[in-house]
Design a protein around this motif. Structure first.
Motif, short mmCIF file in Angstrom:
data_model
loop_
_atom_site.label_atom_id
_atom_site.label_comp_id
_atom_site.label_asym_id
_atom_site.label_seq_id
_atom_site.Cartn_x
_atom_site.Cartn_y
_atom_site.Cartn_z
N GLU A 217 0.92 -1.25 -0.02
CA GLU A 217 0.01 0.33 0.02
C GLU A 217 0.97 1.15 -0.02
O GLU A 217 0.56 2.10 -0.88
N LEU A 220 2.48 1.97 -3.64
CA LEU A 220 1.23 2.49 -4.31
C LEU A 220 0.95 3.86 -3.99
O LEU A 220 0.81 5.04 -4.80
N VAL A 221 0.83 4.35 -2.56
CA VAL A 221 0.66 5.61 -2.36
C VAL A 221 1.79 6.56 -2.76
O VAL A 221 1.39 7.71 -3.25
N GLY A 224 1.44 6.96 -6.43
CA GLY A 224 0.13 7.78 -6.86
C GLY A 224 0.29 9.27 -6.50
O GLY A 224 0.01 10.18 -7.03
N ALA A 389 -8.29 9.00 -2.45
CA ALA A 389 -7.71 7.79 -2.72
C ALA A 389 -7.74 7.27 -4.03
O ALA A 389 -7.16 6.60 -4.69
N ASN A 393 -4.58 6.96 -6.16
CA ASN A 393 -4.13 5.61 -6.33
C ASN A 393 -4.75 5.04 -7.32
O ASN A 393 -4.35 3.66 -7.74
#
Ligand code: PHE
Length: 459
Positions: A217, A220-221, A224, A389, A393
């Motif tokens: 996570e 990915l954050v 993003g 999000a 993301n």
């Protein structure tokens, strides 16, 4: 429906382009979001992943967007229609349209908080308060429907007003002097922050990586956020690219904007984390981190009131130049691809976005605080966090994936070369490298990080 006789506006000078693109990139993402997600995802290791994403993915995607926009001379949807007629590529532009809509909805809320803090700084609302009481001020703001939504409406009205003025007068004028000034103020805050008693722990947090804190996570954050911070993956830089003059050097512009954006984010982190540890603020405090940390720093500075006023005012302006660029994606599309006038397109989109934005603004109040929506990979989130999000993301990374694939595989290589070299007048010794990044490295990296981050594959 292509409307080719629309008189297209453009940026008047080199400084205008860099200032406008940097004005778009530099915003709440750098100063509000970057520090708070760095706090949540563990510090230095997260920052390293972010920097790798910026260099290997962000930079080539930015150049790809400029290339598409300037080649096509059209908005984000229209550009794909022109360069790849009769194909589904224009859906990438549509996804950007949705991303612009979701981002500006919650962005206006945070920009509204910033305006409220300008007033707090002017009226001395946090002067002499203990760290806990300063935290309480922020809590009171976000839980008040009237204050949150009221400031958001003010901010959205100003944004719409500037966009109605058109590209040249609207955007260029504001960014040129103010972004460098913002950097100077942040550097002054850095000096104060790192000399606070107990600042060392914050400096370690920023620079000593602990890779055990990284998970799928977090990666990915970080990816993003690279897109979010550089304004990529939704057509902002396609739209701005279409306003860039044919003589400007696209590669150089992309590099300068990327460096400026990254410097401001790192400088903001250095102003905040030493203070977080010095004042006993929780690093993972979330979206309030900047607002509950920096007033403590201002309270410890000679002339702290002035610094506070300057900082929050410039942050509001940084937010404005970014918000303008987000609204511009929607307005350019509506005014070029439909029969709507620019004026009407601005009004309609600003009202619609503000409407959704109010739902985001009410997320931390008792009105909508209990309402959550699921997002795969991220649990169940309140409207504000869900919009954030979803866009950062999901929509931006996927948009970036398609944009790099488009330039890497769909566009003819000789057209890409002609565009980035200004028809052979600019030296582009790095073109091979750029094409490898756009064709292979960026798409594969985005795909892996995305699939792993949302839990479709497990690495
Ligand atoms: N880059 C802006 C910021 O960091 C936000 C933004 C995202 C602007 C996407 C345009 C497009 O604040």
């Amino acid at each position: 429906m292509d409307n080719n006789n629309v008189q297209r506006d453009g940026f008047s000078s080199k400084l205008g382009i860099i200032a406008a693109a940097a004005g778009s990139a530099i915003g709440l993402g750098n100063i509000w979001k970057f520090p708070y997600i760095t706090g949540i995802y563990g510090g230095a290791a997260f920052i390293l992943v972010y920097l790798v994403c910026i260099a290997l993915i962000g930079l080539p995607v930015m150049l790809s967007e400029f290339t598409i926009g300037r080649r096509a001379q059209a908005n984000a949807v229209g550009s794909f229609k022109k360069l790849a007629p009769g194909t589904p590529w224009f859906l990438t532009g549509w996804m950007g349209f949705v991303a612009a809509f979701s981002i500006l909805s919650f962005y206006g809320v945070v920009a509204g908080w910033t305006l409220d803090y300008v007033v707090k700084a002017i009226t001395g609302a946090y002067v002499g308060l203990e760290p806990d009481a300063i935290g309480g001020l922020f809590g009171a703001l976000i839980s008040s429907p009237v204050a949150t939504v009221g400031w958001q409406l003010v901010f959205m009205a100003v944004t719409a007003g500037v966009v109605m003025g058109g590209v040249k007068d609207g955007i260029e004028k504001y960014s040129k002097i103010l972004m460098p000034l913002l950097l100077v103020i942040i550097l002054i805050l850095d000096i104060r922050a790192v000399t606070l008693p107990g600042a060392g722990e914050g400096v370690n947090f920023l620079f000593k990586p602990d890779f055990s804190a990284l998970n799928a996570e977090a990666v990915l954050v970080a990816l993003g956020h690279a897109f979010f911070s550089l304004s990529l993956g939704m057509g902002t830089m396609i739209t701005y690219g279409s306003y860039i003059g044919k003589k400007e050097n696209l590669g150089e512009t992309a590099l300068q904007v990327t460096i400026a954006d990254t410097l401001i984010a790192l400088a903001a982190g250095l102003a905040i984390f030493p203070a977080v540890f010095a004042f006993g603020v929780e690093p993972a405090a979330g979206p309030g981190l900047v607002f509950i940390t920096l007033p403590n720093v201002f309270n410890q500075m000679a002339g702290g009131m002035i610094w506070g006023i300057l900082f929050f005012s410039l942050l509001a302006i940084a937010a404005l130049t970014s918000a303008i660029s987000i609204l511009e994606v929607v307005v350019a599309y509506l005014s070029e691809e439909t029969s709507m006038s620019r004026h009407k397109a601005t009004l309609v989109s600003a009202v619609a976005i503000t409407f959704v934005g109010v739902l985001a603004g009410l997320s931390y109040t008792s009105v909508l605080g209990g309402v959550t929506i699921p997002l795969p990979g991220f649990g169940s989130l309140v409207v504000f966090d869900w919009l954030d999000a979803l866009s950062a993301n999901y929509l931006l990374p996927l948009g970036g994936l398609f944009i790099s694939l488009f330039v890497g595989w769909k566009m003819v290589r000789k057209d890409v070369e002609a565009e980035v070299s200004n028809d052979g007048t600019v030296k582009i010794g790095w073109i091979g490298m750029f094409l490898i990044l756009a064709k292979v490295v960026a798409p594969i990296a985005i795909a892996i990080v995305f699939l792993n981050g949302v839990g479709i594959i497990k690495l």
